[in-house]
Design an enzyme around this catalytic site. Structure first.
Site, PDB file in Angstrom:
ATOM      1  N   PHE A   1      -6.892  -0.829  -6.340  1.00 43.23           N
ATOM      2  CA  PHE A   1      -6.042  -1.986  -6.042  1.00 43.23           C
ATOM      3  C   PHE A   1      -5.230  -1.818  -4.767  1.00 43.23           C
ATOM      4  CE2 PHE A   1      -2.910  -0.663  -9.716  1.00 43.23           C
ATOM      5  CZ  PHE A   1      -2.554   0.478  -9.021  1.00 43.23           C
ATOM      6  N   GLU A   2      -4.645  -2.928  -4.317  1.00 41.64           N
ATOM      7  CA  GLU A   2      -3.984  -3.038  -3.005  1.00 41.64           C
ATOM      8  C   GLU A   2      -4.953  -2.702  -1.871  1.00 41.64           C
ATOM      9  OE1 GLU A   2      -1.492  -4.593  -3.250  1.00 41.64           O
ATOM     10  OE2 GLU A   2       0.135  -3.757  -4.440  1.00 41.64           O
ATOM     11  N   GLY A   3      -6.211  -3.067  -2.060  1.00 44.35           N
ATOM     12  CA  GLY A   3      -7.258  -2.751  -1.094  1.00 44.35           C
ATOM     13  C   GLY A   3      -7.951  -1.469  -1.473  1.00 44.35           C
TER      14      GLY A   3
ATOM     15  N   ARG B   1       0.827  -1.209   0.000  1.00 46.50           N
ATOM     16  CA  ARG B   1       0.000   0.000   0.000  1.00 46.50           C
ATOM     17  C   ARG B   1       0.860   1.258   0.000  1.00 46.50           C
ATOM     18  NH1 ARG B   1      -4.228  -2.906   4.152  1.00 46.50           N
ATOM     19  NH2 ARG B   1      -5.497  -3.859   2.493  1.00 46.50           N
TER      20      ARG B   1
END
Length: 379
Positions: free
Chosen positions: A362-364, A243
């Protein structure tokens, strides 16, 4: 882009200068061609690897550079300001190296890590599935133990560098529940592994994103990273670092949009003066600049906590949330500064706006980041 950076020493300053030289020569000159044609930049990652830019935060004993995360992320930002898709791929490669670097045995590290950190092997991260994105514990891809290895069956989704990577940090189910997921360092050319057609994306066109289909492919037992059932803790630990990588990418993208907008505003004239001298537009640019500086500050703060060995999960989510929301706002405002021209492909700002959107996902997703932050506050 020439950002005045507070760096920990001369080595870091030299690294940033090297990165800028490579980014201007190898990325900025090629990005428009490849993004418009949606073609892969052959040989580029080998160039980045030979310059030492693909193993920056990992130990020197395995071929890395031993750089603090604070410095590595600012390198990522410099790359993203020239070519967001490449910077994202570098961040994902670093993410894919994390499980082995942090949880692998000494033998696994010595055997595999040097080629990964030197960029001779490029990695992808394979956690998400068609039905398991934000809810990683819902994944169904199976890894069944066989004599001497594991048989992998299932479908993985949204893989950056899918079909191009040499290895994948693969997460598959070896048992029931959240403690039944394991991590593997899977070879990209395994028999029984095929890839779907690259997704037709809004942006980041030069680097493919695909699904992967594991049809009973067998991988060796020593490709298991950590213990069986440790996979989700490995994945979530990696994602905290990942992140931060995306926060740095988003900041670089926002900085590029700001730079383009300022340059245009200094040239374009209306009503007898440059548009930057109109207070309304000058204030808009000021807000954009403040946002970029704030985004940079959040990821650098989180990185310094990581480097100091302090908890940083909440700060990583804050950085990802702030930087990616900022990138979306700043790139949209940059299009507004250009007026009708900003809506055309003649100028890069329309691409920047398209590229910014995925960074909120993306990446949460940023909704997940808010969930992470709120849970920390509730403790």
């Amino acid at each position: 882009m020439t950002v005045e950076r507070l760096l920990p020493g001369q080595d870091a300053r030299d690294l940033i200068e090297l990165t800028r030289e490579i980014a201007d020569k190898e990325l900025a000159r090629r990005v428009d061609e490849h993004e418009r044609a949606e073609t892969y930049p052959e040989g580029l990652f080998a160039t980045l690897g030979s310059a030492g830019l693909l193993g920056l935060p990992y130990p020197e004993e395995y071929g890395g550079s031993g750089q603090p995360y604070e410095v590595y992320l600012q390198v990522i930002e410099e790359l993203a300001a020239r070519w967001a898709a490449v910077a994202v791929a570098v961040s994902v490669h670093t993410l894919a190296c994390f499980p082995l670097a942090e949880y692998g045995t000494a033998e696994q590290r010595e055997r595999l890590l040097p080629d990964m950190l030197a960029g001779r092997l490029i990695g992808g991260y394979s956690l998400s599935e068609p039905q398991a994105g934000s809810d990683a514990a819902a994944l169904t891809c199976r890894a069944e133990k066989t004599e001497g290895g594991y048989r992998i069956t299932g479908t993985k989704a949204w893989i950056t560098h899918g079909g191009r990577a040499d290895f994948y940090a693969l997460f598959a189910r070896t048992g029931p529940g959240s403690r039944g997921v394991s991590c593997f360092l899977a070879p990209g050319a395994a028999e029984g592994l095929t890839f779907g057609r690259p997704e037709e994306k809004m942006g980041l066109h030069a680097i493919p994103t695909t699904t992967a289909h594991w049809d009973g492919a067998v991988i060796e037992a020593d490709r298991l990273i950590g213990a069986e059932g440790q996979g989700l803790s490995i994945a979530f630990g990696a994602l905290d670092s990942g992140r931060l990588g995306i926060a740095a990418c988003a900041t670089g993208l926002a900085q590029a949009a700001l730079d383009e907008a300022v340059a245009y505003a200094k040239e374009r004239e209306t009503f007898g003066k440059k548009i930057i001298d109109h207070q309304g537009l000058g204030f808009l640019l000021a807000d954009m600049a403040a946002g970029v500086d704030a985004a940079r500050a959040t990821y650098v703060d989180a990185a310094r906590r990581r480097d100091a060995g302090l908890p940083y999960s909440r700060q990583a989510s804050v950085a990802k949330l702030v930087a990616t929301d900022t990138a979306m706002r700043v790139t949209t405002d940059a299009v507004q500064v250009f007026g009708g021209y900003g809506y055309t492909r003649e100028f890069r700002v329309e691409r920047y706006m398209r590229e910014a959107k995925i960074m909120q996902i993306f990446e949460g997703t940023n909704q997940i980041q808010r969930l992470v932050i709120s849970r920390h506050l509730a403790r």
